[in-house]
Design a protein around this motif. Sequence first.
Motif, PDB file in Angstrom:
ATOM      1  N   ASN A  23       0.751  -1.401  -0.151  1.00 25.08           N
ATOM      2  CA  ASN A  23       0.085  -0.011  -0.060  1.00 25.08           C
ATOM      3  C   ASN A  23       0.711   1.163   0.121  1.00 25.08           C
ATOM      4  OD1 ASN A  23      -2.437   1.307  -0.276  1.00 25.08           O
ATOM      5  ND2 ASN A  23      -2.976   1.134   1.958  1.00 25.08           N
ATOM      6  N   ARG A  59      -7.270  -0.959   0.527  1.00 22.00           N
ATOM      7  CA  ARG A  59      -6.230  -1.825   1.107  1.00 22.00           C
ATOM      8  C   ARG A  59      -6.135  -3.142  -0.106  1.00 22.00           C
ATOM      9  NH1 ARG A  59      -6.683  -3.028   7.053  1.00 22.00           N
ATOM     10  NH2 ARG A  59      -8.633  -4.105   6.156  1.00 22.00           N
ATOM     11  N   HIS A  61      -4.509  -5.991  -2.400  1.00 18.56           N
ATOM     12  CA  HIS A  61      -3.549  -7.015  -2.242  1.00 18.56           C
ATOM     13  C   HIS A  61      -3.495  -8.102  -3.323  1.00 18.56           C
ATOM     14  CE1 HIS A  61      -0.332  -8.820   0.365  1.00 18.56           C
ATOM     15  NE2 HIS A  61      -0.840 -10.078  -0.361  1.00 18.56           N
ATOM     16  N   ASN A  80      -9.589  -6.789  -1.916  1.00 16.04           N
ATOM     17  CA  ASN A  80      -9.510  -5.223  -1.304  1.00 16.04           C
ATOM     18  C   ASN A  80     -10.867  -5.358  -0.307  1.00 16.04           C
ATOM     19  OD1 ASN A  80     -11.781  -4.414  -2.803  1.00 16.04           O
ATOM     20  ND2 ASN A  80     -10.458  -3.560  -4.320  1.00 16.04           N
TER      21      ASN A  80
END
Length: 107
Positions: A23, A59, A61, A80
Amino acid sequence: MTIPVDRLSDPAVRVFVTALNANDEAALFEALTPDVTMSDDGSDRDVREWLDREVFASRGHMDVESEADGGRALVARYRNDTWGEMRTKWAFTVDGGKISRFETGQA
């Protein structure tokens, strides 16, 4: 089975995925050319707006399952806080060691 990020074949893609998973907005934008473009499910999007919404604010990933095309094509489980987890495909165009275009969508 996932591929560890530090084992991804293409260095520019490796930097992109590392920054996305951390992030780290500054590092992610450093991995991109100034005129980078992208598409999501076949529709071109504003890169900064898309990254803010789909990665930084929620967030995002990536867990990479496979790579092809010298590491510039990935299949990954992407998650996310907005959408949960989905299987996605990613294709990257690299120019001068930086990503000049990326395309993503459901796999």
